[in-house]
Design an enzyme around this catalytic site. Sequence first.
Site, PDB file in Angstrom:
ATOM      1  N   LYS A 128      97.512 -22.203 -46.791  1.00  0.00           N
ATOM      2  CA  LYS A 128      96.475 -23.208 -46.512  1.00  0.00           C
ATOM      3  C   LYS A 128      97.159 -24.458 -45.971  1.00  0.00           C
ATOM      4  O   LYS A 128      97.711 -25.252 -46.713  1.00  0.00           O
ATOM      5  CB  LYS A 128      95.699 -23.539 -47.792  1.00  0.00           C
ATOM      6  CG  LYS A 128      94.346 -24.094 -47.541  1.00  0.00           C
ATOM      7  CD  LYS A 128      94.109 -25.504 -47.533  1.00  0.00           C
ATOM      8  CE  LYS A 128      94.393 -26.797 -47.868  1.00  0.00           C
ATOM      9  NZ  LYS A 128      94.164 -27.790 -46.791  1.00  0.00           N
ATOM     10  N   GLY A 138     102.870 -32.549 -51.291  1.00  0.00           N
ATOM     11  CA  GLY A 138     101.816 -33.533 -51.045  1.00  0.00           C
ATOM     12  C   GLY A 138     101.928 -34.665 -52.047  1.00  0.00           C
ATOM     13  O   GLY A 138     103.021 -34.958 -52.559  1.00  0.00           O
ATOM     14  N   GLU A 194     106.464 -30.547 -54.623  1.00  0.00           N
ATOM     15  CA  GLU A 194     107.271 -31.555 -53.939  1.00  0.00           C
ATOM     16  C   GLU A 194     106.338 -32.717 -53.657  1.00  0.00           C
ATOM     17  O   GLU A 194     105.467 -32.614 -52.797  1.00  0.00           O
ATOM     18  CB  GLU A 194     107.819 -31.016 -52.610  1.00  0.00           C
ATOM     19  CG  GLU A 194     108.923 -30.008 -52.740  1.00  0.00           C
ATOM     20  CD  GLU A 194     110.111 -30.547 -53.490  1.00  0.00           C
ATOM     21  OE1 GLU A 194     110.300 -31.783 -53.571  1.00  0.00           O
ATOM     22  OE2 GLU A 194     110.858 -29.722 -54.022  1.00  0.00           O
ATOM     23  N   CYS A 213     108.066 -37.929 -46.996  1.00  0.00           N
ATOM     24  CA  CYS A 213     108.311 -38.218 -48.419  1.00  0.00           C
ATOM     25  C   CYS A 213     109.713 -38.762 -48.598  1.00  0.00           C
ATOM     26  O   CYS A 213     110.019 -39.371 -49.614  1.00  0.00           O
ATOM     27  CB  CYS A 213     108.073 -37.048 -49.357  1.00  0.00           C
ATOM     28  SG  CYS A 213     107.824 -35.504 -48.612  1.00  0.00           S
ATOM     29  N   GLU A 244     104.164 -45.516 -53.266  1.00  0.00           N
ATOM     30  CA  GLU A 244     104.373 -44.868 -51.964  1.00  0.00           C
ATOM     31  C   GLU A 244     103.312 -45.352 -50.975  1.00  0.00           C
ATOM     32  O   GLU A 244     102.127 -45.346 -51.283  1.00  0.00           O
ATOM     33  CB  GLU A 244     104.272 -43.351 -52.124  1.00  0.00           C
ATOM     34  CG  GLU A 244     104.562 -42.621 -50.826  1.00  0.00           C
ATOM     35  CD  GLU A 244     104.681 -41.105 -50.998  1.00  0.00           C
ATOM     36  OE1 GLU A 244     103.763 -40.510 -51.585  1.00  0.00           O
ATOM     37  OE2 GLU A 244     105.696 -40.545 -50.544  1.00  0.00           O
TER      38      GLU A 244
HETATM   39  C1  UN1 Z   1     109.225 -34.538 -46.039  1.00  0.00           C
HETATM   40  O1  UN1 Z   1     109.261 -35.730 -45.772  1.00  0.00           O
HETATM   41  O2  UN1 Z   1     108.265 -34.071 -46.657  1.00  0.00           O
HETATM   42  O3  UN1 Z   1     114.893 -34.891 -44.743  1.00  0.00           O
HETATM   43  C2  UN1 Z   1     110.247 -33.567 -45.617  1.00  0.00           C
HETATM   44  C3  UN1 Z   1     113.944 -35.037 -43.995  1.00  0.00           C
HETATM   45  C4  UN1 Z   1     113.300 -33.836 -43.358  1.00  0.00           C
HETATM   46  C5  UN1 Z   1     112.313 -33.209 -44.266  1.00  0.00           C
HETATM   47  C6  UN1 Z   1     111.347 -34.199 -44.835  1.00  0.00           C
HETATM   48  N1  UN1 Z   1     114.311 -32.893 -42.958  1.00  0.00           N
HETATM   49  O4  UN1 Z   1     113.482 -36.149 -43.789  1.00  0.00           O
END
Ligand code: UN1
Length: 497
Positions: free
Chosen positions: A175, A228, A250, A284, A385
């Site tokens: 999804k 998310g 994550e 993230c 965040e």
């Molecule tokens: C994310 O921000 O969810 O290290 C993943 C990084 C990328 C992956 C980010 N290779 O910023």
Amino acid sequence: MAKKYQNYIDGAWSDSASGRTFENRNPANWDEVIGTFPLSNKADVDRAVAAARKAFESWRLVPAPKRGDILKKVGDLLTQKKEEIARLMTREMGKVLLETRGDVQEGIDTAYYAASEGRRLFGHTVPSELPNKFNMAIRVPIGVAAIITPWNFPMAIPTWKIFPALVCGNTVVFKPASDTPATATSLMEILTEAGVPKGVVNLVHGGGTEVGMALVEHPDVDLVSFTGSTSVGKKISELASRTLKRVSLELGGKNAQIVMDDANLDLALEGVLWGAFGTTGQRCTATSRLILHEKVYDRFLSMVVDKAKKLKLGDGLKEDVDVGPCVNEKQLATVEEYVKIGVQEGAVVVAGGKRASGDGLAKGWFHEPTILADVTPSMRVAREEIFGPVLSVIKVKSLEEAIEVANNTQYGLSSSIYTQDINNAYRAIRDIRAGITYVNAPTIGAEAHMPFGGVKETGNGHREGGWTVYDFYTEWKTVYVDYSGQLQRAQIDNAEN
Ligand code: UN1
């Protein structure tokens, strides 16, 4: 006419049983419709899970090296279609072409890693405590995996999850985020073209509540992997626990880059610009705090401000653009709201600070790259965040204080320190509470073959990437083979008395 997309269930493309659809538009130009997609419901989820459950019975018996061979083909096809997919991704979610190419490349790297893992998937053999007995622990597939992914890495993140799931012998219901369903469809097409059998991967478009939560609650789903927000992650964790599913989360980040007084400032400057404003800050792993030693505060801040003001905003398909739009109206509103909160809390806007206007920006969700100075660790803009192009700058007096400030958040994904002093670097590696620490590199830039994930409310202890994700997608089966021809009782027959 916008292209009409479908779900992919049990080896066939189909509309949703709901008969409803949703539109996806280009965030840099909302006049452009990327396509219409099925707004799926529980009936679609049930059908996809049933297909995946059925396919599991044969897929689990395909030798892992053979499953790996299919992933090799997937990597080859992704390589062939890299540019085409990168362009689609930029139109779909806005980040610049350089970065969407990188995103597809991360998928390619993950495919080749997974392909070779098909010939490893190591178990253990261990001596038995009894004679004429053989002990081993082997990895076995688990079942149906629900893969729920975000829009900021529309190729990399799904591949981090789907490829290892498949190599390990699981089947998948995927999804994708409703902001990036077209990229997800490209991935699905490649998987089928590479020879993934029917029912082994199923794609269901739609909303988090109707589709995502239906998967999480489904009794026939064994695994959930989600990337998310922390709030949704907690909800998933609660719901999934009712059926004792294995869950990998994550979640959010509030990543800091520390710049010490001995740092190479030019290097640190490049790092912070890339970390904070790459992907419009919507990672993230984005650098959302800059923690500066007081001795370099004024100088480094003015260097960053100067460069940030020169970053070119615009349509990511144009090669001279540095920063694309926010993904949608809601995300832009969140960014605007946080800038307001920062100012109310006493932070000073020293670059950007508002929704962007100007040539070519009128029909997109653009926000100026923004720097908030004089931020203190207790402010919300220092702890929460934001997921946008906003950098909060905090002054500290020492390494100890820098680390304390870096740790002063509920999250713990990525972190970075710029220093020329090896003692500072190793103290930071030891004391920063985060899943990832970079030395003299920005907070973004994870490589596909290394563990990826965070501590505290960034996750629930699992790691994606590298060899570690294979622990999530397999169950250990312990096997004892007794070839003595008699009953041998562990702990009893081999005891001295
Ligand atoms: C994310 O921000 O969810 O290290 C993943 C990084 C990328 C992956 C980010 N290779 O910023």
